[in-house]
Design a protein around this motif. Structure first.
Motif, mmCIF file in Angstrom:
data_model
loop_
_atom_site.group_PDB
_atom_site.id
_atom_site.type_symbol
_atom_site.label_atom_id
_atom_site.label_comp_id
_atom_site.label_asym_id
_atom_site.label_seq_id
_atom_site.Cartn_x
_atom_site.Cartn_y
_atom_site.Cartn_z
ATOM 1 N N ASP A 18 65.331 -6.348 -2.201
ATOM 2 C CA ASP A 18 64.363 -5.287 -1.900
ATOM 3 C C ASP A 18 63.042 -5.865 -1.400
ATOM 4 O O ASP A 18 62.379 -5.267 -0.549
ATOM 5 C CB ASP A 18 64.147 -4.365 -3.105
ATOM 6 C CG ASP A 18 63.494 -5.058 -4.293
ATOM 7 O OD1 ASP A 18 63.812 -6.236 -4.553
ATOM 8 O OD2 ASP A 18 62.671 -4.414 -4.976
ATOM 9 N N TYR A 36 55.267 -0.682 -1.339
ATOM 10 C CA TYR A 36 56.341 0.155 -1.866
ATOM 11 C C TYR A 36 55.766 1.024 -2.972
ATOM 12 O O TYR A 36 55.194 0.520 -3.942
ATOM 13 C CB TYR A 36 57.481 -0.714 -2.408
ATOM 14 C CG TYR A 36 58.646 0.095 -2.928
ATOM 15 C CD1 TYR A 36 59.500 0.760 -2.052
ATOM 16 C CD2 TYR A 36 58.878 0.213 -4.290
ATOM 17 C CE1 TYR A 36 60.560 1.517 -2.522
ATOM 18 C CE2 TYR A 36 59.940 0.957 -4.774
ATOM 19 C CZ TYR A 36 60.775 1.606 -3.881
ATOM 20 O OH TYR A 36 61.826 2.357 -4.349
ATOM 21 N N GLU A 68 59.178 5.959 -3.569
ATOM 22 C CA GLU A 68 60.087 5.240 -2.677
ATOM 23 C C GLU A 68 59.638 5.224 -1.217
ATOM 24 O O GLU A 68 60.372 4.787 -0.341
ATOM 25 C CB GLU A 68 61.530 5.736 -2.814
ATOM 26 C CG GLU A 68 62.072 5.554 -4.219
ATOM 27 C CD GLU A 68 63.521 5.957 -4.372
ATOM 28 O OE1 GLU A 68 64.138 6.438 -3.403
ATOM 29 O OE2 GLU A 68 64.047 5.776 -5.488
#
Length: 160
Positions: free
Chosen positions: A22, A51, A55
């Motif tokens: 991520d 981030y 989301e």
């Protein structure tokens, strides 16, 4: 007199390939926006990708001006946009990357002091740490678990 010892713990990854997937994706967003930087004076381009808890990913690049104090760093561009667009949403992670048009940047480039202070304000506001990952254009990536790891004696509203 009583001594005060301050320590910070940072993690250093040898390359972007070692960070969680991520974060690799978030850093890729930072790399992409880095190329939109307006840096005709310093020739130093910075990209930041944030981030959020909802989301969403918010990005920013540095924007220079012939009147130097009028420009804005990538981190503040991104964090102020996040604050304006999603005022009640927590910032979870930020990825930062820098590139010079004069030479290859292989050492991690942390946020400047003004950006550290701006990020600290949001960390205090949300009462939760913000993870920071920063790098040059290639090479090592540094992770800080909190802005306080980079700016341990923050100036906040408790000082006023």
């Amino acid at each position: 007199m009583k001594p005060l010892t301050i320590t910070s713990r940072l993690e250093v990854y040898d390359s972007i390939d070692e960070v969680p997937e991520d974060i690799q994706e978030l850093m890729q967003k930072a790399v992409e926006v880095r190329d939109t930087a307006y840096a005709p004076y310093s020739r130093f381009k910075v990209g930041a990708a944030i981030y959020l808890e909802n989301e969403e990913i918010v990005v920013g690049s540095n924007q220079e001006n012939a009147s130097y104090p009028s420009g804005l760093c990538a981190e503040r561009t991104a964090v102020y946009y996040a604050g304006a667009k999603f005022p009640e949403t927590k910032i979870l992670k930020i990825a930062i990357t820098a590139k010079s048009l004069r030479h290859k940047v292989v050492s991690p480039v942390p946020p400047c002091g003004a950006c550290r202070q701006a990020l600290a304000e949001y960390e205090v506001k949300q009462e939760e740490p913000i993870e920071l990952y920063f790098m040059g254009e290639t090479g090592k990536v540094v992770k800080a678990d909190s802005v306080k790891d980079l700016l341990p004696l923050i100036f906040d509203s408790s000082c006023l």
